[in-house]
Scaffold this motif. Structure first.
Motif, PDB file in Angstrom:
ATOM      1  N   SER A  93       0.743  -0.981  -0.025  1.00  0.00           N
ATOM      2  CA  SER A  93       0.016   0.034  -0.016  1.00  0.00           C
ATOM      3  C   SER A  93       0.872   1.103  -0.037  1.00  0.00           C
ATOM      4  O   SER A  93       2.115   1.192   0.004  1.00  0.00           O
ATOM      5  CB  SER A  93      -1.005  -0.135   1.492  1.00  0.00           C
ATOM      6  N   ASP A  94       0.333   2.365   0.020  1.00  0.00           N
ATOM      7  CA  ASP A  94       1.105   3.607   0.064  1.00  0.00           C
ATOM      8  C   ASP A  94       2.090   4.063  -0.903  1.00  0.00           C
ATOM      9  O   ASP A  94       3.129   4.229  -0.721  1.00  0.00           O
ATOM     10  CB  ASP A  94       1.623   3.904   1.506  1.00  0.00           C
ATOM     11  N   TRP A  95       1.711   3.751  -2.044  1.00  0.00           N
ATOM     12  CA  TRP A  95       2.590   3.468  -3.239  1.00  0.00           C
ATOM     13  C   TRP A  95       3.178   5.215  -3.584  1.00  0.00           C
ATOM     14  O   TRP A  95       2.192   6.259  -3.326  1.00  0.00           O
ATOM     15  CB  TRP A  95       2.123   3.302  -4.522  1.00  0.00           C
ATOM     16  N   GLU A  96       4.239   5.167  -3.761  1.00  0.00           N
ATOM     17  CA  GLU A  96       4.871   6.388  -4.308  1.00  0.00           C
ATOM     18  C   GLU A  96       5.512   6.144  -5.779  1.00  0.00           C
ATOM     19  O   GLU A  96       6.057   5.260  -5.817  1.00  0.00           O
ATOM     20  CB  GLU A  96       5.844   6.962  -3.224  1.00  0.00           C
ATOM     21  N   VAL A  97       5.123   7.094  -6.429  1.00  0.00           N
ATOM     22  CA  VAL A  97       5.346   6.728  -7.988  1.00  0.00           C
ATOM     23  C   VAL A  97       6.051   8.125  -8.519  1.00  0.00           C
ATOM     24  O   VAL A  97       5.981   9.261  -8.272  1.00  0.00           O
ATOM     25  CB  VAL A  97       4.170   6.703  -8.614  1.00  0.00           C
ATOM     26  N   ALA A 102       0.303   7.161 -12.528  1.00  0.00           N
ATOM     27  CA  ALA A 102      -0.734   6.485 -11.872  1.00  0.00           C
ATOM     28  C   ALA A 102      -0.306   5.436 -10.684  1.00  0.00           C
ATOM     29  O   ALA A 102       0.569   4.747 -10.952  1.00  0.00           O
ATOM     30  CB  ALA A 102      -1.638   6.061 -12.724  1.00  0.00           C
ATOM     31  N   SER A 103      -0.803   5.686  -9.562  1.00  0.00           N
ATOM     32  CA  SER A 103      -0.416   4.829  -8.627  1.00  0.00           C
ATOM     33  C   SER A 103      -1.100   3.502  -8.910  1.00  0.00           C
ATOM     34  O   SER A 103      -2.157   3.430  -9.080  1.00  0.00           O
ATOM     35  CB  SER A 103      -0.725   5.194  -7.097  1.00  0.00           C
ATOM     36  N   PRO A 104      -0.138   2.409  -8.620  1.00  0.00           N
ATOM     37  CA  PRO A 104      -0.879   1.015  -8.636  1.00  0.00           C
ATOM     38  C   PRO A 104      -1.899   1.024  -7.627  1.00  0.00           C
ATOM     39  O   PRO A 104      -1.590   1.564  -6.287  1.00  0.00           O
ATOM     40  CB  PRO A 104       0.115   0.007  -8.501  1.00  0.00           C
ATOM     41  N   ALA A 105      -2.832   0.013  -7.668  1.00  0.00           N
ATOM     42  CA  ALA A 105      -3.876  -0.183  -6.619  1.00  0.00           C
ATOM     43  C   ALA A 105      -3.039  -0.910  -5.567  1.00  0.00           C
ATOM     44  O   ALA A 105      -2.193  -1.647  -5.573  1.00  0.00           O
ATOM     45  CB  ALA A 105      -5.074  -0.882  -7.211  1.00  0.00           C
ATOM     46  N   GLU A 106      -3.699  -0.801  -4.408  1.00  0.00           N
ATOM     47  CA  GLU A 106      -3.458  -1.436  -3.221  1.00  0.00           C
ATOM     48  C   GLU A 106      -3.569  -3.153  -3.484  1.00  0.00           C
ATOM     49  O   GLU A 106      -4.553  -3.230  -4.072  1.00  0.00           O
ATOM     50  CB  GLU A 106      -4.159  -0.984  -1.925  1.00  0.00           C
TER      51      GLU A 106
END
Length: 131
Positions: A93-97, A102-106
């Motif tokens: 979770s809590d992706w940083e890109v 676009a952030s991947p899904a949890e």
């Protein structure tokens, strides 16, 4: 329903050591979030010989760098995720890109499948170059 993780090691290239790619539900997370030309972390850094992998999930949340754009993470940022185990579930979770990607899904993995995939990646050392 749980997500499914597959860890792939790309062979070394003239400019780069062997690197990891992470496939969640059949999709390359790095390519999706960083774009073509993005790189995964070096296999030797994430799967060190004689020590547990940084991918192992524990009850303590830990941020891991999983990729970077072809211009390097120092320029545009790294792809990173928080990995944590909740009993029989491993959560990403809590992706940083990098960039404005676009952030991947949890993701939620069955802990036994996740642990088996990490153990498989740790044991498969075909890419390691003898020093």
């Amino acid at each position: 329903m749980f997500d499914h993780l597959e860890i792939r090691v790309l062979p070394p290239e003239p400019r780069f050591a062997a690197q990891l790619r992470f496939w969640v539900n059949g999709e390359d997370v790095i390519e999706r979030a960083v774009a073509k030309g993005g790189r995964g972390p070096f296999a030797a850094d994430v799967l060190p010989a004689g020590r547990p992998s940084l991918l192992r999930a524990t009850g303590e949340a830990r941020r891991l760098e999983l990729g970077e754009p072809d211009c390097t993470g120092g320029c545009c940022g790294f792809l990173s995720v928080v990995v944590r185990r909740f009993g029989d579930i491993v959560q990403w979770s809590d992706w940083e890109v990098p960039h404005a990607s676009a952030s991947p899904a949890e993701s939620h993995f069955d802990a036994s499948q996740y642990d088996a995939e990490v153990a498989r990646a740790e044991a498969a050392r075909w890419w390691q170059v003898a020093e």
